[in-house]
Design a protein around this motif. Sequence first.
Motif, PDB file in Angstrom:
ATOM      1  N   THR A 194       0.851  -1.185   0.000  1.00 50.07           N
ATOM      2  CA  THR A 194       0.000   0.000   0.000  1.00 50.07           C
ATOM      3  C   THR A 194       0.890   1.238   0.000  1.00 50.07           C
ATOM      4  O   THR A 194       1.817   1.337   0.813  1.00 50.07           O
ATOM      5  N   LEU A 195       0.633   2.182  -0.910  1.00 49.19           N
ATOM      6  CA  LEU A 195       1.386   3.431  -0.964  1.00 49.19           C
ATOM      7  C   LEU A 195       0.676   4.479  -0.129  1.00 49.19           C
ATOM      8  O   LEU A 195      -0.515   4.712  -0.291  1.00 49.19           O
ATOM      9  N   LEU A 196       1.409   5.112   0.793  1.00 47.54           N
ATOM     10  CA  LEU A 196       0.873   6.168   1.640  1.00 47.54           C
ATOM     11  C   LEU A 196       1.634   7.455   1.367  1.00 47.54           C
ATOM     12  O   LEU A 196       2.855   7.450   1.185  1.00 47.54           O
ATOM     13  N   ASN A 197       0.910   8.553   1.361  1.00 45.99           N
ATOM     14  CA  ASN A 197       1.497   9.878   1.178  1.00 45.99           C
ATOM     15  C   ASN A 197       1.444  10.583   2.524  1.00 45.99           C
ATOM     16  O   ASN A 197       0.376  10.968   2.985  1.00 45.99           O
ATOM     17  N   CYS A 198       2.579  10.715   3.190  1.00 50.86           N
ATOM     18  CA  CYS A 198       2.628  11.213   4.561  1.00 50.86           C
ATOM     19  C   CYS A 198       3.287  12.584   4.593  1.00 50.86           C
ATOM     20  O   CYS A 198       4.374  12.782   4.058  1.00 50.86           O
ATOM     21  N   SER A 199       2.598  13.527   5.230  1.00 55.39           N
ATOM     22  CA  SER A 199       3.099  14.888   5.350  1.00 55.39           C
ATOM     23  C   SER A 199       3.961  14.971   6.599  1.00 55.39           C
ATOM     24  O   SER A 199       3.483  15.233   7.701  1.00 55.39           O
ATOM     25  N   THR A 200       5.264  14.727   6.447  1.00 55.00           N
ATOM     26  CA  THR A 200       6.181  14.746   7.582  1.00 55.00           C
ATOM     27  C   THR A 200       7.602  14.856   7.076  1.00 55.00           C
ATOM     28  O   THR A 200       7.927  14.423   5.970  1.00 55.00           O
ATOM     29  N   ALA A 201       8.441  15.443   7.888  1.00 49.12           N
ATOM     30  CA  ALA A 201       9.857  15.526   7.560  1.00 49.12           C
ATOM     31  C   ALA A 201      10.634  14.394   8.201  1.00 49.12           C
ATOM     32  O   ALA A 201      11.837  14.269   7.996  1.00 49.12           O
ATOM     33  N   GLN A 202       9.964  13.547   8.964  1.00 49.54           N
ATOM     34  CA  GLN A 202      10.622  12.494   9.716  1.00 49.54           C
ATOM     35  C   GLN A 202      11.021  11.348   8.799  1.00 49.54           C
ATOM     36  O   GLN A 202      10.290  10.989   7.875  1.00 49.54           O
ATOM     37  N   LEU A 238      10.210   9.539  -4.940  1.00 57.07           N
ATOM     38  CA  LEU A 238       8.891  10.167  -4.983  1.00 57.07           C
ATOM     39  C   LEU A 238       8.702  11.155  -3.835  1.00 57.07           C
ATOM     40  O   LEU A 238       7.657  11.787  -3.738  1.00 57.07           O
ATOM     41  N   SER A 239       9.665  11.257  -2.938  1.00 54.32           N
ATOM     42  CA  SER A 239       9.547  12.117  -1.770  1.00 54.32           C
ATOM     43  C   SER A 239      10.326  13.413  -1.986  1.00 54.32           C
ATOM     44  O   SER A 239      11.204  13.500  -2.850  1.00 54.32           O
ATOM     45  N   VAL A 240       9.994  14.416  -1.192  1.00 56.05           N
ATOM     46  CA  VAL A 240      10.681  15.696  -1.197  1.00 56.05           C
ATOM     47  C   VAL A 240      10.950  16.072   0.247  1.00 56.05           C
ATOM     48  O   VAL A 240      10.347  15.495   1.166  1.00 56.05           O
ATOM     49  N   PRO A 241      11.852  17.008   0.493  1.00 53.72           N
ATOM     50  CA  PRO A 241      12.110  17.400   1.888  1.00 53.72           C
ATOM     51  C   PRO A 241      10.831  17.820   2.608  1.00 53.72           C
ATOM     52  O   PRO A 241      10.058  18.619   2.114  1.00 53.72           O
ATOM     53  N   GLY A 242      10.621  17.251   3.755  1.00 56.87           N
ATOM     54  CA  GLY A 242       9.438  17.560   4.548  1.00 56.87           C
ATOM     55  C   GLY A 242       8.260  16.649   4.263  1.00 56.87           C
ATOM     56  O   GLY A 242       7.227  16.743   4.913  1.00 56.87           O
ATOM     57  N   HIS A 243       8.393  15.786   3.267  1.00 54.33           N
ATOM     58  CA  HIS A 243       7.299  14.898   2.892  1.00 54.33           C
ATOM     59  C   HIS A 243       7.870  13.510   2.620  1.00 54.33           C
ATOM     60  O   HIS A 243       8.972  13.379   2.091  1.00 54.33           O
ATOM     61  N   GLN A 244       7.114  12.506   2.977  1.00 53.30           N
ATOM     62  CA  GLN A 244       7.543  11.131   2.774  1.00 53.30           C
ATOM     63  C   GLN A 244       6.472  10.352   2.015  1.00 53.30           C
ATOM     64  O   GLN A 244       5.303  10.398   2.378  1.00 53.30           O
ATOM     65  N   GLU A 256       0.540  15.465  -6.096  1.00 55.62           N
ATOM     66  CA  GLU A 256      -0.510  14.465  -5.901  1.00 55.62           C
ATOM     67  C   GLU A 256      -0.514  13.972  -4.465  1.00 55.62           C
ATOM     68  O   GLU A 256      -1.550  13.746  -3.874  1.00 55.62           O
ATOM     69  N   ALA A 257       0.693  13.781  -3.915  1.00 57.40           N
ATOM     70  CA  ALA A 257       0.795  13.167  -2.600  1.00 57.40           C
ATOM     71  C   ALA A 257       0.369  14.108  -1.489  1.00 57.40           C
ATOM     72  O   ALA A 257      -0.182  13.671  -0.489  1.00 57.40           O
ATOM     73  N   TYR A 258       0.587  15.394  -1.622  1.00 58.34           N
ATOM     74  CA  TYR A 258       0.375  16.318  -0.510  1.00 58.34           C
ATOM     75  C   TYR A 258      -0.602  17.428  -0.868  1.00 58.34           C
ATOM     76  O   TYR A 258      -0.441  18.582  -0.482  1.00 58.34           O
ATOM     77  N   PHE A 259      -1.608  17.082  -1.636  1.00 64.01           N
ATOM     78  CA  PHE A 259      -2.611  18.044  -2.050  1.00 64.01           C
ATOM     79  C   PHE A 259      -3.278  18.766  -0.880  1.00 64.01           C
ATOM     80  O   PHE A 259      -3.442  19.987  -0.932  1.00 64.01           O
ATOM     81  N   PRO A 260      -3.702  18.078   0.220  1.00 66.50           N
ATOM     82  CA  PRO A 260      -4.347  18.804   1.330  1.00 66.50           C
ATOM     83  C   PRO A 260      -3.481  19.925   1.891  1.00 66.50           C
ATOM     84  O   PRO A 260      -3.965  21.029   2.142  1.00 66.50           O
ATOM     85  N   GLU A 261      -2.189  19.668   2.077  1.00 65.85           N
ATOM     86  CA  GLU A 261      -1.322  20.710   2.627  1.00 65.85           C
ATOM     87  C   GLU A 261      -1.104  21.837   1.626  1.00 65.85           C
ATOM     88  O   GLU A 261      -1.057  23.019   2.002  1.00 65.85           O
ATOM     89  N   LEU A 262      -1.004  21.511   0.336  1.00 65.81           N
ATOM     90  CA  LEU A 262      -0.866  22.550  -0.670  1.00 65.81           C
ATOM     91  C   LEU A 262      -2.104  23.446  -0.711  1.00 65.81           C
ATOM     92  O   LEU A 262      -2.001  24.668  -0.844  1.00 65.81           O
TER      93      LEU A 262
END
Length: 648
Positions: free
Chosen positions: A141-149, A162-168, A556-562
């Motif tokens: 299962t692919l999860l898009n998690c809003s975290t820098a951890q 597929l990740s960027v700084p602050g997002h996993q 796509e992964a962090y649409f809510p935060e954007l």
Amino acid sequence: MDSLLLLLLFFLLVTTVPSKSAADDHHVDCPVSRCSRDDGPVVQFPFRLKDDPLHCGHPQFEVFCSKNMTMIQLSSSSGLFPILIIDYEWRKFDVYDTNDCLPRRLLNFTISSNSLFHVHNSGWNSYSHYTECPDVSANLTLLNCSTAQNFNAASIMPISCLSVPGHQVVAVPPSTSITEFPGPLPTCGTLGQLYLPVRRVYLPNFNEHLCELDDVLLLEWESWDYFPQCQNCTAGRGRCEFNNTINQLECYPYPRVRIPQMPPPQHPKGHISTRHIIIGVSSACCFVLIWVVAVAIFFHVKQQRNSIEEKENQIKVEKFLNDHKSHVPTRYSYADIKKITNGFKKKLGEGGFGSVFRGKLPNGVPVAVKVLSDSKGNGDDFVNEVGTIGRIHHVNVVRLLGFSAEAGKRAVIYELMPNRSLEKFISSKDQSNNALFDWEKLDNIVKGIAKGIEYLHQGCEQRILHFDIKPHNILLDHDFNPKISDFGVAKLCSKEDSIISITAARGTVGYIAPEVFNGNFGSVSHKSDVYSFGMLVLEIVGARKEAALTSGITNEAYFPELIYKCLIQGEALGLELINMDEDAEIAKKLVIVALWCIQWYPVNRPSMKAVVRMLEGASENLIMPPNPFASATSTQSQTEQPKTTESS
């Protein structure tokens, strides 16, 4: 005697010589080649280059040479993959991505069911520890998690490309519990499930194995019997084998040998007597008989135990139905269920709960019949569903019309929703859905879902907590009016109870409220459904993003935060808008309400009654919520803000 034996040997030699089919006699030997002179995999049957003779391979295994690489197209929409290794002995080959981001290539990857090769998959062994992962492909299962951890749990595999700084972006096995995420817990959304290659790595400093994603995908092809060249051979009682000398498949028919009658042999001294043979055969038969009797006794005892448990479970179900006669709908026999579904002829869907079939009641009303696959269990889900939804009558909750409660054969009958689930529409890339789901229609669907949940929380004699609000469980009638369904994990409580206790986390990853799996965020209550509703609304809004916004996996992964950052900075939301002013107002209202609903702490979320008022009002009257993606400390400092929301 000697001449007879020589005649027999000559007859066997003549009849066992392999014979080629007429079609193969005129074929020349097939070439063996490489795309690179000194490196790269050998190309031979079943693989073939475009200009090789047709009989020297199969069209599905046609490869192309590009920049000294051997390329293959795995499906009509997959594009070209470079081949790393071809193992002809074990019928396997490895492909990779030249940009070192294989997961991105596999997001929309499918192989036709009639293909001669497939992804090598062993599944995920749920009985072993996660560090014992196989070096093959697993359903993840692919999860898009809003975290820098940086996650370092054994069952959580980051996808760095597929990740960027602050997002996993991470991949986890389907059985992973949300409690395995290290704190502080992130906000995660689900991208879906797909097969990704997994391998084990040894960490000498920690003396343990961990799982990580591999950059090579392993595929395999079936035995030669499935190839067209062998179809007539195996059908004609022959064997199909590969001839390395000519690099082709050949058919070897089984010989038909007729053994001439031989005189009784003269046994030398010390031969095994008939008596010894009889004793040996009798001993073997006794052993087999004892083994068969033991197995029969074992299964008989097991069947008796299951029968006793099922009788106890059926007594439990019957007691519940007798105690709630005034609340449950019509009861049918299992024979009636067969007639209603016309012998379970048309299946509408299937899941972990069982299968759903289309049917028609005797009065002609079309229905959907859910036949439970866990009928041999304790019946808790069945009792929960019938007891919960049987007392509900609301335009936005699916109606239960009947049930069958025979021992081991349980089913529930619902009104038929011709447009199936909301998930089918918001996940579809079909542009024709835009005409069906304009922003006004989406607004009405969201309002209907909210009113249905409010009714569950306030309109029944007892408060009903659904615990699994998600697009799959929102059904649409012929006018696309939403109806909440699937009450298998619902829980009843009194309206005065603001806090309830649950023994284990329930729901779907990506929609579960934080307090359901971690008590540090607060107590489980009706506010848990509010969180799931908020995530559902964000997913509905996210399905209407413009192409420019969805061009990369990061957005796509962090649409809510954007979306939240756009609201704070006064920027456009980047959504598909036809009527600019009206649609923009609806979209802004839905987003603000959703962001209120997904606050980490339950006390910061509005009730569903307040949510309905907010949705029926204008967007300019709404107050911006605190940042739901901030740290737990900053979120906790906003506890005074929801009081305004509750009363708004």
